[in-house]
Design a protein around this motif. Sequence first.
Motif, PDB file in Angstrom:
ATOM      1  N   ALA A   3       0.824  -1.212   0.000  1.00  0.00           N
ATOM      2  CA  ALA A   3       0.000   0.000   0.000  1.00  0.00           C
ATOM      3  C   ALA A   3       0.855   1.257   0.000  1.00  0.00           C
ATOM      4  N   LEU A   4       1.884   1.283   0.841  1.00  0.00           N
ATOM      5  CA  LEU A   4       2.736   2.470   0.925  1.00  0.00           C
ATOM      6  C   LEU A   4       3.511   2.688  -0.374  1.00  0.00           C
ATOM      7  N   THR A   5       3.935   1.591  -1.005  1.00  0.00           N
ATOM      8  CA  THR A   5       4.645   1.706  -2.284  1.00  0.00           C
ATOM      9  C   THR A   5       3.768   2.376  -3.332  1.00  0.00           C
ATOM     10  N   GLN A   6       2.495   1.975  -3.393  1.00  0.00           N
ATOM     11  CA  GLN A   6       1.591   2.573  -4.365  1.00  0.00           C
ATOM     12  C   GLN A   6       1.350   4.055  -4.065  1.00  0.00           C
ATOM     13  N   LEU A   7       1.175   4.401  -2.802  1.00  0.00           N
ATOM     14  CA  LEU A   7       0.950   5.797  -2.439  1.00  0.00           C
ATOM     15  C   LEU A   7       2.175   6.653  -2.769  1.00  0.00           C
ATOM     16  N   ARG A   8       3.372   6.097  -2.580  1.00  0.00           N
ATOM     17  CA  ARG A   8       4.589   6.847  -2.938  1.00  0.00           C
ATOM     18  C   ARG A   8       4.664   7.062  -4.441  1.00  0.00           C
ATOM     19  N   GLU A   9       4.254   6.047  -5.211  1.00  0.00           N
ATOM     20  CA  GLU A   9       4.254   6.195  -6.669  1.00  0.00           C
ATOM     21  C   GLU A   9       3.286   7.285  -7.117  1.00  0.00           C
ATOM     22  N   ASP A  10       2.245   7.543  -6.318  1.00  0.00           N
ATOM     23  CA  ASP A  10       1.298   8.607  -6.632  1.00  0.00           C
ATOM     24  C   ASP A  10       1.823   9.990  -6.244  1.00  0.00           C
ATOM     25  N   GLY A  11       3.040  10.008  -5.662  1.00  0.00           N
ATOM     26  CA  GLY A  11       3.659  11.289  -5.346  1.00  0.00           C
ATOM     27  C   GLY A  11       3.202  11.901  -4.044  1.00  0.00           C
ATOM     28  N   LEU A  12       2.604  11.120  -3.154  1.00  0.00           N
ATOM     29  CA  LEU A  12       2.125  11.656  -1.879  1.00  0.00           C
ATOM     30  C   LEU A  12       3.267  11.711  -0.863  1.00  0.00           C
ATOM     31  N   SER A  13       3.255  12.748  -0.058  1.00  0.00           N
ATOM     32  CA  SER A  13       4.249  12.855   1.004  1.00  0.00           C
ATOM     33  C   SER A  13       3.855  11.935   2.159  1.00  0.00           C
ATOM     34  N   GLU A  14       4.843  11.609   2.987  1.00  0.00           N
ATOM     35  CA  GLU A  14       4.612  10.652   4.074  1.00  0.00           C
ATOM     36  C   GLU A  14       3.526  11.131   5.032  1.00  0.00           C
ATOM     37  N   GLU A  70     -18.687 -15.821  24.666  1.00  0.00           N
ATOM     38  CA  GLU A  70     -18.021 -17.049  25.121  1.00  0.00           C
ATOM     39  C   GLU A  70     -17.440 -17.850  23.960  1.00  0.00           C
ATOM     40  N   ASN A  71     -17.816 -17.520  22.725  1.00  0.00           N
ATOM     41  CA  ASN A  71     -17.342 -18.258  21.557  1.00  0.00           C
ATOM     42  C   ASN A  71     -16.003 -17.713  21.070  1.00  0.00           C
ATOM     43  N   ASP A  72     -15.183 -18.623  20.537  1.00  0.00           N
ATOM     44  CA  ASP A  72     -13.905 -18.218  19.965  1.00  0.00           C
ATOM     45  C   ASP A  72     -14.149 -17.538  18.612  1.00  0.00           C
ATOM     46  N   ILE A  73     -13.234 -16.680  18.227  1.00  0.00           N
ATOM     47  CA  ILE A  73     -13.343 -15.923  16.973  1.00  0.00           C
ATOM     48  C   ILE A  73     -12.303 -16.429  15.984  1.00  0.00           C
ATOM     49  N   GLN A  74     -12.730 -16.644  14.747  1.00  0.00           N
ATOM     50  CA  GLN A  74     -11.822 -17.093  13.695  1.00  0.00           C
ATOM     51  C   GLN A  74     -11.526 -15.948  12.737  1.00  0.00           C
ATOM     52  N   ILE A  75     -10.252 -15.738  12.474  1.00  0.00           N
ATOM     53  CA  ILE A  75      -9.821 -14.781  11.456  1.00  0.00           C
ATOM     54  C   ILE A  75      -9.794 -15.499  10.111  1.00  0.00           C
ATOM     55  N   VAL A  76     -10.349 -14.859   9.070  1.00  0.00           N
ATOM     56  CA  VAL A  76     -10.429 -15.493   7.750  1.00  0.00           C
ATOM     57  C   VAL A  76      -9.582 -14.744   6.717  1.00  0.00           C
ATOM     58  N   ASN A  77      -9.764 -13.433   6.635  1.00  0.00           N
ATOM     59  CA  ASN A  77      -9.000 -12.619   5.689  1.00  0.00           C
ATOM     60  C   ASN A  77      -8.421 -11.418   6.408  1.00  0.00           C
ATOM     61  N   VAL A  78      -7.231 -10.996   5.979  1.00  0.00           N
ATOM     62  CA  VAL A  78      -6.658  -9.749   6.488  1.00  0.00           C
ATOM     63  C   VAL A  78      -6.569  -8.769   5.325  1.00  0.00           C
ATOM     64  N   ARG A  79      -6.864  -7.522   5.619  1.00  0.00           N
ATOM     65  CA  ARG A  79      -6.874  -6.474   4.590  1.00  0.00           C
ATOM     66  C   ARG A  79      -6.094  -5.261   5.096  1.00  0.00           C
ATOM     67  N   VAL A  80      -5.529  -4.550   4.143  1.00  0.00           N
ATOM     68  CA  VAL A  80      -4.869  -3.278   4.439  1.00  0.00           C
ATOM     69  C   VAL A  80      -5.385  -2.251   3.450  1.00  0.00           C
ATOM     70  N   ARG A  81      -5.783  -1.116   3.979  1.00  0.00           N
ATOM     71  CA  ARG A  81      -6.235   0.002   3.148  1.00  0.00           C
ATOM     72  C   ARG A  81      -5.199   1.116   3.230  1.00  0.00           C
ATOM     73  N   GLY A  82      -4.588   1.412   2.098  1.00  0.00           N
ATOM     74  CA  GLY A  82      -3.652   2.526   2.029  1.00  0.00           C
ATOM     75  C   GLY A  82      -4.408   3.777   1.629  1.00  0.00           C
ATOM     76  N   VAL A  83      -4.415   4.791   2.485  1.00  0.00           N
ATOM     77  CA  VAL A  83      -5.206   6.003   2.261  1.00  0.00           C
ATOM     78  C   VAL A  83      -4.278   7.181   1.999  1.00  0.00           C
ATOM     79  N   GLY A  84      -4.477   7.829   0.863  1.00  0.00           N
ATOM     80  CA  GLY A  84      -3.768   9.067   0.561  1.00  0.00           C
ATOM     81  C   GLY A  84      -4.698  10.231   0.837  1.00  0.00           C
ATOM     82  N   LEU A  85      -4.395  11.011   1.854  1.00  0.00           N
ATOM     83  CA  LEU A  85      -5.278  12.099   2.275  1.00  0.00           C
ATOM     84  C   LEU A  85      -5.224  13.237   1.260  1.00  0.00           C
TER      85      LEU A  85
END
Length: 710
Positions: A521-532, A587-602
Amino acid sequence: MKRIGVDVGGTFTDLIYASDEDQRILVHKTPTTPQDPSVATLTGVEELCRMAETEPASVDQVFHGTTIATNIVVEHNGAKVGMITTEGYRDILHIARHKKPLNFSNYQDLPWQRYPIVRRRYRLTVPERVLADGSVLVPLDEDAVRDAARRLKEEGCEAVAVCLLFSFVNPEHETKVRSILEEEFPEAYLSVSSEVLPQYREYERFSTVALNAYVGPKVARYVDRLDGGLRERGVRAGLHLMTSASGVATPQGAVERPVNLLMSGPIAGVVGGIWAGRQAGFDNVITLDVGGTSADIGLAQRGELRMKHLLDTRVGPYQAMIPMVDVDTIGAGGGSVAYVDAGGMFHVGPRSAGADPGPASYDRGGTEPTATDAMVELGRIPPDNFLGGNMDLRPELAHEAMERLGQKLDMSAEKAAAGALAVLVAGMVQSIEENSVRKGYDPRDFALVAGGGAGPMFAAEVGREVGTPKVVVPRYPGIMAAVGLLATDMVYEYVRTYYDLVSTLDRGRLQEQFAELEEEALTQLREDGLSEDRMVVERVIDCRYVGQGYELRVNAESGEIDDAWLRKLAAAFHDAHEREYSRRFEENDIQIVNVRVRGVGLMEELRLPEIEAGDARPDDAAHHGKREVWFHVDGELKKVECDFYDRELLRAGNKIQGPAVLTQFDTTIVVPPGLDAEVDGSGNVVIDCTGGEAAGVIEAAAEKAEAGGA
């Protein structure tokens, strides 16, 4: 920074120019070119730059919303697709989930079988098998892959979908298949599941990847033409296209994963509606974006977009397992055709006259009566001031079209026109109720934001029927979707299937998964020319209780994964489950299925300068006189004396008493008898649907009009 937003609709292409330096906003509309939408887009950008007295080369960013991918699926005119899959799994797309649209009907077509994305003769299998843990049970038969590639090439396939079992865990075999296809069939468009959708659920994954291949060649050609055309005109900024999740895609991302554009256009309208509602002081909004062909309805509580549940992310009859904002689209627009079917039933839409030939009153060869013609017939659209006076309408042609319709219904042209509008309003009301009341939301807690060229013509009647206390018409309602393109941040989403239980979580492995996605995500945002300092990385996890079949999206915190992090994740999931299903099982256990990352350019916040303040009574210059207009008064269709105003000349604080019609370049606002409206500081017209003028005053106005008084 100078930005342009372009939204391509079925009838018009809407554009908005925003300059952050001098807070300048310009809007423009140009007829859509259905044979190649990029032509109207490029023409509109040139015209808008001339209006702004600037060169295209000075534009920093161009954001684009398009329905091209959706139209390909709906019209069944995509590419000829082949598929290579694991031996024994040829018919996954045909079998689907063993569900029928009508459970108890023996006489029905299954649309995914009647209109298959990939015909059975082009679904080829190869010996190979990867197990659920990623280990290889059967090695890939590379000779069989070469044979399949040559056969698909001989059959004339344009695109190939590669869907092997458990490739989301171990993509090695799919990577080899891609290499062989590139050698044997280099001209084919390739859609590889481990690249397009590395998630579990074989049918949904197969369907999504096949859809990607189906729309891919046409979308790729369109994006290449548009991106190339912008560069030829000197636009130095990269093109960004709105995705179904309200994020953006680069041209390369759109070409590789065009399935993410399937609801591109409608999403922008919802984002624009949320922005407009916030400007008017409303965080809870229902958006009604009505164009020439369709109406898009969305709902946002506290200004937050609602995402569709995994089971509801379909386009037409096809499953598309992609993140998708919850928007409902119905075939009701200004160009919707009114007709009587062979059985004598009265219909309006979903068929539309579109931009060519358009409504009968356009005088471009169209003869069928449309919603726009009905508005002209009733006097609600002044024919001499359409599109700000840039286009003259022919009211006699609208009358002839509505008269022919009325003869079939055994009623006058005026009653046929009023009936056509009533049918459209009923359809919009039903859709809003399905997206609010039936999902646990009370419309009385929301404001209705009306956008699109036709939305403000219907909004007051829709709002009164639904029960929203206020209707907000933004300053530029006709281009609300284009505004939404500039009112949103740049968002890229990356996803990976990852199974684990919260109780026995491998924290280090999950941290690594997030780190890899965050770097993408950060690589794509840098390619768009956004500052950190303009970059934000958000984590999202798809969770479910152990034993459940479907998961919910839950926002997760960044940083180190420790006990406190897990407690917050569990609490967030329990809360989300209770909101969705009214139950929580701590009381029930929780299962993780998918992990996602959203890269946001403000992005810089889109701001409109406040308009000049005025008195409660509009200036005389804004009042364009009175005309007789047909409205329903006490259940009867009557001619009522109606005030007409130029919206551009209204000031903050002006109050309008219905019946009234407000005209502007990109739309016409109708305030029915009995309702009042006020202009706020941002230039929004806010219609009060809770009360208004007394019935006796309405009757007096009706009697005066019938007596011929002025």
